[in-house]
Design an enzyme around this catalytic site. Structure first.
Site, PDB file in Angstrom:
ATOM      1  N   ARG A   1       0.569  -1.253  -0.141  1.00  0.00           N
ATOM      2  CA  ARG A   1       0.014   0.012  -0.123  1.00  0.00           C
ATOM      3  C   ARG A   1       0.860   1.303   0.020  1.00  0.00           C
ATOM      4  O   ARG A   1       0.988   2.009  -1.051  1.00  0.00           O
ATOM      5  CB  ARG A   1      -1.070  -0.194   1.095  1.00  0.00           C
ATOM      6  CG  ARG A   1      -2.066   1.079   1.201  1.00  0.00           C
ATOM      7  CD  ARG A   1      -1.611   2.224   1.414  1.00  0.00           C
ATOM      8  NE  ARG A   1      -1.273   2.503   2.780  1.00  0.00           N
ATOM      9  CZ  ARG A   1      -0.565   3.868   3.089  1.00  0.00           C
ATOM     10  NH1 ARG A   1      -0.529   4.990   2.524  1.00  0.00           N
ATOM     11  NH2 ARG A   1       0.051   3.682   4.573  1.00  0.00           N
ATOM     12  N   ASP A   2       1.495   1.567   0.927  1.00  0.00           N
ATOM     13  CA  ASP A   2       2.294   2.859   1.193  1.00  0.00           C
ATOM     14  C   ASP A   2       3.463   2.854  -0.014  1.00  0.00           C
ATOM     15  O   ASP A   2       3.796   3.772  -0.402  1.00  0.00           O
ATOM     16  CB  ASP A   2       2.888   2.841   2.473  1.00  0.00           C
ATOM     17  CG  ASP A   2       3.213   4.245   3.075  1.00  0.00           C
ATOM     18  OD1 ASP A   2       3.473   5.231   2.042  1.00  0.00           O
ATOM     19  OD2 ASP A   2       3.127   4.608   4.181  1.00  0.00           O
TER      20      ASP A   2
ATOM     21  N   HIS B   1       5.754   4.719  12.542  1.00  0.00           N
ATOM     22  CA  HIS B   1       5.549   4.374  11.221  1.00  0.00           C
ATOM     23  C   HIS B   1       6.533   5.540  10.837  1.00  0.00           C
ATOM     24  O   HIS B   1       6.043   6.588  10.499  1.00  0.00           O
ATOM     25  CB  HIS B   1       3.989   4.766  10.753  1.00  0.00           C
ATOM     26  CG  HIS B   1       3.777   4.695   9.183  1.00  0.00           C
ATOM     27  ND1 HIS B   1       2.888   3.969   8.802  1.00  0.00           N
ATOM     28  CD2 HIS B   1       4.396   5.582   8.270  1.00  0.00           C
ATOM     29  CE1 HIS B   1       2.731   4.377   7.397  1.00  0.00           C
ATOM     30  NE2 HIS B   1       3.718   5.225   7.130  1.00  0.00           N
TER      31      HIS B   1
ATOM     32  N   HIS C   1       8.988   6.987   7.860  1.00  0.00           N
ATOM     33  CA  HIS C   1       9.779   7.122   6.591  1.00  0.00           C
ATOM     34  C   HIS C   1      11.210   7.413   6.862  1.00  0.00           C
ATOM     35  O   HIS C   1      11.670   8.157   7.630  1.00  0.00           O
ATOM     36  CB  HIS C   1       8.855   8.198   5.809  1.00  0.00           C
ATOM     37  CG  HIS C   1       7.452   7.633   5.142  1.00  0.00           C
ATOM     38  ND1 HIS C   1       7.485   6.977   4.125  1.00  0.00           N
ATOM     39  CD2 HIS C   1       6.591   7.592   6.064  1.00  0.00           C
ATOM     40  CE1 HIS C   1       6.126   6.614   3.841  1.00  0.00           C
ATOM     41  NE2 HIS C   1       5.440   6.831   5.358  1.00  0.00           N
TER      42      HIS C   1
ATOM     43  N   CYS D   1       4.721   9.023   0.034  1.00  0.00           N
ATOM     44  CA  CYS D   1       3.105   9.571  -0.033  1.00  0.00           C
ATOM     45  C   CYS D   1       2.992  10.603  -1.255  1.00  0.00           C
ATOM     46  O   CYS D   1       3.930  11.503  -1.181  1.00  0.00           O
ATOM     47  CB  CYS D   1       2.728  10.243   1.119  1.00  0.00           C
ATOM     48  SG  CYS D   1       1.293  10.797   1.351  1.00  0.00           S
TER      49      CYS D   1
ATOM     50  N   ASN E   1       9.040   4.094   3.625  1.00  0.00           N
ATOM     51  CA  ASN E   1       9.254   3.651   5.174  1.00  0.00           C
ATOM     52  C   ASN E   1      10.194   2.874   5.327  1.00  0.00           C
ATOM     53  O   ASN E   1      10.959   2.159   4.402  1.00  0.00           O
ATOM     54  CB  ASN E   1       8.119   2.687   5.455  1.00  0.00           C
ATOM     55  CG  ASN E   1       6.611   3.186   5.642  1.00  0.00           C
ATOM     56  OD1 ASN E   1       6.079   3.403   4.224  1.00  0.00           O
ATOM     57  ND2 ASN E   1       6.195   3.500   6.567  1.00  0.00           N
TER      58      ASN E   1
HETATM   59  P1  HMG Z   1     -12.976  14.852  -2.247  1.00  0.00           P
HETATM   60  O1  HMG Z   1     -12.814  15.194  -3.767  1.00  0.00           O
HETATM   61  O2  HMG Z   1     -12.901  15.777  -1.551  1.00  0.00           O
HETATM   62  O3  HMG Z   1     -14.104  13.565  -2.375  1.00  0.00           O
HETATM   63  O4  HMG Z   1     -11.673  13.832  -1.865  1.00  0.00           O
HETATM   64  P2  HMG Z   1     -15.576  13.770  -2.452  1.00  0.00           P
HETATM   65  O5  HMG Z   1     -16.365  13.125  -1.380  1.00  0.00           O
HETATM   66  O6  HMG Z   1     -15.972  15.322  -2.627  1.00  0.00           O
HETATM   67  O7  HMG Z   1     -15.827  13.036  -3.947  1.00  0.00           O
HETATM   68  C1  HMG Z   1     -15.411  13.542  -4.978  1.00  0.00           C
HETATM   69  C2  HMG Z   1     -15.283  12.317  -6.090  1.00  0.00           C
HETATM   70  O8  HMG Z   1     -14.356  11.143  -5.478  1.00  0.00           O
HETATM   71  C3  HMG Z   1     -16.744  11.656  -6.175  1.00  0.00           C
HETATM   72  O9  HMG Z   1     -16.731  10.891  -7.208  1.00  0.00           O
HETATM   73  C4  HMG Z   1     -16.808  10.405  -5.057  1.00  0.00           C
HETATM   74  O10 HMG Z   1     -17.748   9.435  -5.512  1.00  0.00           O
HETATM   75  C5  HMG Z   1     -15.209  10.039  -5.272  1.00  0.00           C
HETATM   76  P3  HMG Z   1     -17.217  11.747  -8.845  1.00  0.00           P
HETATM   77  O11 HMG Z   1     -18.751  11.967  -8.269  1.00  0.00           O
HETATM   78  O12 HMG Z   1     -16.585  13.121  -8.829  1.00  0.00           O
HETATM   79  O13 HMG Z   1     -17.160  10.884  -9.933  1.00  0.00           O
HETATM   80  N1  HMG Z   1     -14.711   9.376  -4.084  1.00  0.00           N
HETATM   81  C6  HMG Z   1     -14.205   8.037  -3.954  1.00  0.00           C
HETATM   82  N2  HMG Z   1     -14.008   7.321  -4.929  1.00  0.00           N
HETATM   83  C7  HMG Z   1     -13.715   5.854  -4.542  1.00  0.00           C
HETATM   84  N3  HMG Z   1     -13.148   5.824  -3.161  1.00  0.00           N
HETATM   85  C8  HMG Z   1     -13.208   6.649  -2.199  1.00  0.00           C
HETATM   86  C9  HMG Z   1     -13.983   7.907  -2.717  1.00  0.00           C
HETATM   87  N4  HMG Z   1     -14.314   9.050  -1.946  1.00  0.00           N
HETATM   88  C10 HMG Z   1     -14.947   9.773  -2.572  1.00  0.00           C
HETATM   89  N5  HMG Z   1     -13.147   6.470  -0.801  1.00  0.00           N
HETATM   90  C11 HMG Z   1     -10.925  11.718  -0.599  1.00  0.00           C
HETATM   91  C12 HMG Z   1     -11.590  13.300  -0.674  1.00  0.00           C
HETATM   92  C13 HMG Z   1     -10.613  11.577   0.683  1.00  0.00           C
HETATM   93  C14 HMG Z   1     -11.706  10.821  -1.378  1.00  0.00           C
HETATM   94  C15 HMG Z   1      -9.457  12.322  -1.321  1.00  0.00           C
HETATM   95  O14 HMG Z   1      -8.907  13.008  -1.023  1.00  0.00           O
HETATM   96  C16 HMG Z   1      -8.734  10.919  -1.453  1.00  0.00           C
HETATM   97  O15 HMG Z   1      -9.168   9.751  -2.107  1.00  0.00           O
HETATM   98  N6  HMG Z   1      -7.421  11.059  -0.829  1.00  0.00           N
HETATM   99  C17 HMG Z   1      -6.643   9.879  -0.404  1.00  0.00           C
HETATM  100  C18 HMG Z   1      -5.269  10.209  -0.599  1.00  0.00           C
HETATM  101  C19 HMG Z   1      -4.285   9.291  -0.292  1.00  0.00           C
HETATM  102  O16 HMG Z   1      -4.412   8.109  -0.390  1.00  0.00           O
HETATM  103  N7  HMG Z   1      -2.841   9.484   0.385  1.00  0.00           N
HETATM  104  C20 HMG Z   1      -2.126   8.403   0.675  1.00  0.00           C
HETATM  105  C21 HMG Z   1      -2.666   7.749   1.731  1.00  0.00           C
HETATM  106  S1  HMG Z   1      -2.117   8.319   3.257  1.00  0.00           S
HETATM  107  C22 HMG Z   1      -0.564   8.174   3.631  1.00  0.00           C
HETATM  108  O17 HMG Z   1       0.154   7.471   2.723  1.00  0.00           O
HETATM  109  C23 HMG Z   1       0.075   8.429   4.838  1.00  0.00           C
HETATM  110  C24 HMG Z   1       0.189   6.993   5.713  1.00  0.00           C
HETATM  111  O18 HMG Z   1       1.138   6.323   5.208  1.00  0.00           O
HETATM  112  C25 HMG Z   1       0.918   7.725   7.152  1.00  0.00           C
HETATM  113  C26 HMG Z   1       2.207   8.601   7.101  1.00  0.00           C
HETATM  114  O19 HMG Z   1       3.212   8.018   6.578  1.00  0.00           O
HETATM  115  O20 HMG Z   1       1.864   9.843   7.244  1.00  0.00           O
HETATM  116  C27 HMG Z   1      -1.077   6.248   6.092  1.00  0.00           C
HETATM  117 MG    MG Z   2       3.307   6.213   5.321  1.00  0.00          MG
END
Ligand code: HMG
Ligand code: MG
Length: 312
Positions: free
Chosen positions: A16-17, A208, A210, A241, A250
């Protein structure tokens, strides 16, 4: 050193990450094979994928296919990221053992990563946590930017405590103290953990880290010295990320396993099989593993094979 745990649980977040940050598309079959190789190496927790918007992170768009393709091993916990109810509903059909809601100690990062404020994120997570628990699914909370943020700089430890308290208030079972951009050093990481421990017990706090600035192993040791015994690590040091530019993966699972083995701390992981898993995905990506231990062991294997061939 008296607080050192005798065993450590590693949660490999490479699929995933790690793979969320690859420029080239990685086929679902390769992701599935990576998960299989990780469980064969003895990993008991694997973060498989995320149910996020495919517009935001196209690399994880094959989430349901990957989850469906895994041959599950009893005793292994498979987790997935779910930022909102939409993601949870699709994820639930894939029967994860644990879902991960992910928030940040930094307002700016929260906005960039999940398009809402910290307070709004907690409002969105609350029904996800409730629905997961109603379905018998455990909930972890990732807390990003607990020492530094790519947009805000240093993060005060109190903000980590604040976020951990919010996670606790909505029923999140356990939390990850994440150094998203790998800027942390041991004392800073310890302060973020200390703040988290105001709300969660040691058993429910994980590290966690990096490795952008090469501090992740030292930070892991600093957390171990506080008694933390759960860590997210990434095979072959995969990752980063997409919303934290320049941040590398990581700390490599291989590096942590090697360190722990040398300290006689049990992980249940077979280092040789783990190196094979890291080599598998690195070969697919066309590079060497981002793990000093893996590279050293692969070089050793190659030189032993050459000596043997010469002797024949
Ligand atoms: P948004 O644009 O504000 O969402 O994004 P929305 O609710 O306004 O919806 C917009 C569109 O997205 C709609 O579709 C929804 O249906 C769709 P449209 O009508 O335009 O066709 N939608 C989705 N589709 C699939 N799955 C969903 C979903 N939700 C809405 N779950 C949202 C908000 C949270 C969805 C967006 O910002 C997002 O997906 N962000 C994820 C970013 C991400 O994955 N980042 C990496 C992971 S975090 C990380 O790596 C850190 C970590 O490792 C810890 C660390 O190291 O710090 C965990
Ligand atoms: Mg991470």
């Amino acid at each position: 050193m008296s607080a050192l745990p005798s065993r450590v649980k590693l949660i490999d977040v490479g699929p995933r990450d790690g793979l969320q940050n690859e420029k080239q598309p990685v086929p679902a079959a390769v992701k599935i094979e990576l998960v299989h190789r990780l469980q064969a190496a003895g990993l008991k927790e694997i973060e498989v994928t995320s149910f996020v918007s495919p517009k935001w992170v196209p690399q994880m768009a094959d989430n349901a296919e990957v989850m469906a393709g895994i041959t599950r091993q009893p005793g292994v916990r498979y987790s997935v990221l779910t930022p909102n109810m939409k993601g949870f509903e699709v994820a639930q059909a894939c029967q994860p053992d644990e879902i991960v809601v992910f928030g940040a100690a930094s307002e700016a990062f929260s906005q960039k990563n999940i398009n809402c404020s910290i307070a709004e994120s907690i409002e969105r997570f609350a029904p996800v946590v409730a629905a997961a628990h109603a379905a018998g699914i455990a909930v972890r909370g990732a807390m990003s930017c607990t020492v530094g943020c790519p947009y805000e700089g240093d993060i005060a430890p109190e903000r980590v405590g604040y976020l951990a308290g919010l996670m606790k208030s909505i029923g999140v079972d356990r939390v990850d103290v994440a150094d998203t951009i790998g800027v942390g050093t041991p004392r800073k990481v310890q302060r973020a953990i200390e703040e988290t421990l105001r709300h969660y017990s040691l058993d429910n706090v994980s590290g966690h880290f990096h490795d952008t600035y090469g501090q992740a192993l030292a930070n892991t040791l600093a957390a171990l010295q506080m008694g933390v015994w759960n860590f997210q690590t990434s095979v072959a040091g995969l990752g980063g990320c997409p919303y934290a530019k320049g941040a590398t993966g990581n700390v490599a699972t291989e590096d942590v396993v090697y360190m722990l083995r040398g300290m006689e701390i049990d992980t249940g992981i077979d280092l040789n099989h783990l190196v094979d898993a890291g080599q598998y995905i690195s070969t697919h990506l066309g590079r060497m593993p981002h793990s000093r231990v893996a590279v050293a062991l692969l070089n050793k294997r190659a030189s032993e094979a050459a000596t043997e061939a010469h002797a024949r």
